[in-house]
Design an enzyme around this catalytic site. Structure first.
Site, PDB file in Angstrom:
ATOM      1  N   CYS A   8       5.229   7.420   4.147  1.00 23.36           N
ATOM      2  CA  CYS A   8       5.249   5.966   3.948  1.00 23.36           C
ATOM      3  C   CYS A   8       4.307   5.644   2.794  1.00 23.36           C
ATOM      4  O   CYS A   8       3.955   6.526   2.014  1.00 23.36           O
ATOM      5  CB  CYS A   8       4.881   5.227   5.238  1.00 23.36           C
ATOM      6  N   ASN A  11       0.162   5.853   4.680  1.00 21.43           N
ATOM      7  CA  ASN A  11      -0.083   6.919   5.668  1.00 21.43           C
ATOM      8  C   ASN A  11      -1.062   6.476   6.764  1.00 21.43           C
ATOM      9  O   ASN A  11      -1.793   7.294   7.320  1.00 21.43           O
ATOM     10  CB  ASN A  11      -0.562   8.215   4.987  1.00 21.43           C
ATOM     11  N   CYS A  13       0.127   3.596   8.943  1.00 18.31           N
ATOM     12  CA  CYS A  13       0.918   2.844   9.933  1.00 18.31           C
ATOM     13  C   CYS A  13       2.166   3.629  10.350  1.00 18.31           C
ATOM     14  O   CYS A  13       2.208   4.233  11.425  1.00 18.31           O
ATOM     15  CB  CYS A  13       1.321   1.470   9.397  1.00 18.31           C
ATOM     16  N   ARG A  14       3.190   3.629   9.492  1.00 18.86           N
ATOM     17  CA  ARG A  14       4.481   4.179   9.914  1.00 18.86           C
ATOM     18  C   ARG A  14       4.520   5.698  10.020  1.00 18.86           C
ATOM     19  O   ARG A  14       4.983   6.245  11.036  1.00 18.86           O
ATOM     20  CB  ARG A  14       5.581   3.696   8.949  1.00 18.86           C
ATOM     21  N   ASP A 123       7.773  -2.216   6.587  1.00 19.82           N
ATOM     22  CA  ASP A 123       6.315  -2.099   6.504  1.00 19.82           C
ATOM     23  C   ASP A 123       5.675  -3.146   7.442  1.00 19.82           C
ATOM     24  O   ASP A 123       5.846  -4.343   7.229  1.00 19.82           O
ATOM     25  CB  ASP A 123       5.914  -2.365   5.049  1.00 19.82           C
TER      26      ASP A 123
HETATM   27  P1  4NP Z   1       2.181   2.261   5.911  1.00 18.38           P
HETATM   28  O1  4NP Z   1       1.671   0.747   5.878  1.00 18.38           O
HETATM   29  O2  4NP Z   1       2.790   2.533   4.558  1.00 18.38           O
HETATM   30  O3  4NP Z   1       3.208   2.244   7.002  1.00 18.38           O
HETATM   31  O4  4NP Z   1       0.991   3.122   6.211  1.00 18.38           O
HETATM   32  C1  4NP Z   1       0.824   0.232   4.882  1.00 18.38           C
HETATM   33  C2  4NP Z   1      -0.513   0.562   4.857  1.00 18.38           C
HETATM   34  C3  4NP Z   1      -1.335   0.029   3.899  1.00 18.38           C
HETATM   35  C4  4NP Z   1      -0.826  -0.853   2.955  1.00 18.38           C
HETATM   36  C5  4NP Z   1       0.535  -1.181   2.979  1.00 18.38           C
HETATM   37  C6  4NP Z   1       1.357  -0.620   3.947  1.00 18.38           C
HETATM   38  N1  4NP Z   1      -1.671  -1.431   1.983  1.00 18.38           N
HETATM   39  O5  4NP Z   1      -1.171  -2.251   1.188  1.00 18.38           O
HETATM   40  O6  4NP Z   1      -2.852  -1.094   1.921  1.00 18.38           O
END
Ligand code: 4NP
Length: 156
Positions: A8, A11, A13-14, A123
């Site tokens: 993702c 790294n 959340c998803r 997201d």
């Molecule tokens: P992920 O979610 O890609 O599922 O880990 C996010 C985590 C951080 C951010 C965006 C999405 N960010 O903008 O910092």
């Protein structure tokens, strides 16, 4: 057995949630591929998952608090046979970085579960707990479909 990397943006959340859900489901099915998760960015490098992701995963039944964020590396494209992107932006970033000749199969995770009707794992970062629960529901369906696919391929 296959090796699978979940990717993702951050790294946190998803993709760490995807690794944990797939590990749990695959193990229940008697399968134990090498799995890991990574982000296309290093903004959260070394950090544990987002507290909302930890909470949603815990409610679902897995503990992701020990995971630490890392960025995708060139080696990932040879170490992993399958690389699953959560959304199209992740997929485009992966294609940009994939070295010529690397053998990994790089695709959207939700291609595993076309019946779900949504091809990107949204997201959840800028939303509330509901978004995190929805991510878990999607991941669970995708994991079930992968198990069906792997079982069908060992039968044939
Ligand atoms: P992920 O979610 O890609 O599922 O880990 C996010 C985590 C951080 C951010 C965006 C999405 N960010 O903008 O910092």
């Amino acid at each position: 057995m296959e090796s699978i990397l979940f990717v993702c943006l951050g790294n946190i959340c998803r993709s760490p949630t995807a690794k944990a859900v797939f590990d749990y489901k695959l193990q229940q099915a008697g399968l134990s591929p090498l799995t890991d998760s990574a982000g296309t960015t290093g903004y959260h490098q070394g950090n544990p998952p987002d507290p909302r992701a930890i909470r949603a995963a815990s409610e679902w039944g897995v503990d992701i608090s020990g995971e630490r964020a890392r960025i995708v590396t060139v080696e990932d494209f040879t170490r992993f046979e399958r690389i699953y992107a959560m959304d199209r932006s992740n997929l485009a970033d992966l294609h940009d970085r994939m070295p010529a000749g690397a053998g990994a199969r790089v695709e959207l995770l939700m291609k595993l579960a076309p019946d779900y009707g949504i091809d990107e794992v949204p997201d959840p970062y800028y939303g509330g707990d509901e978004g995190f629960r929805r991510v878990l529901d999607m991941l669970e369906t995708a994991a079930d479909r992968l198990i069906e696919e792997l079982r069908a391929s060992t039968r044939s």
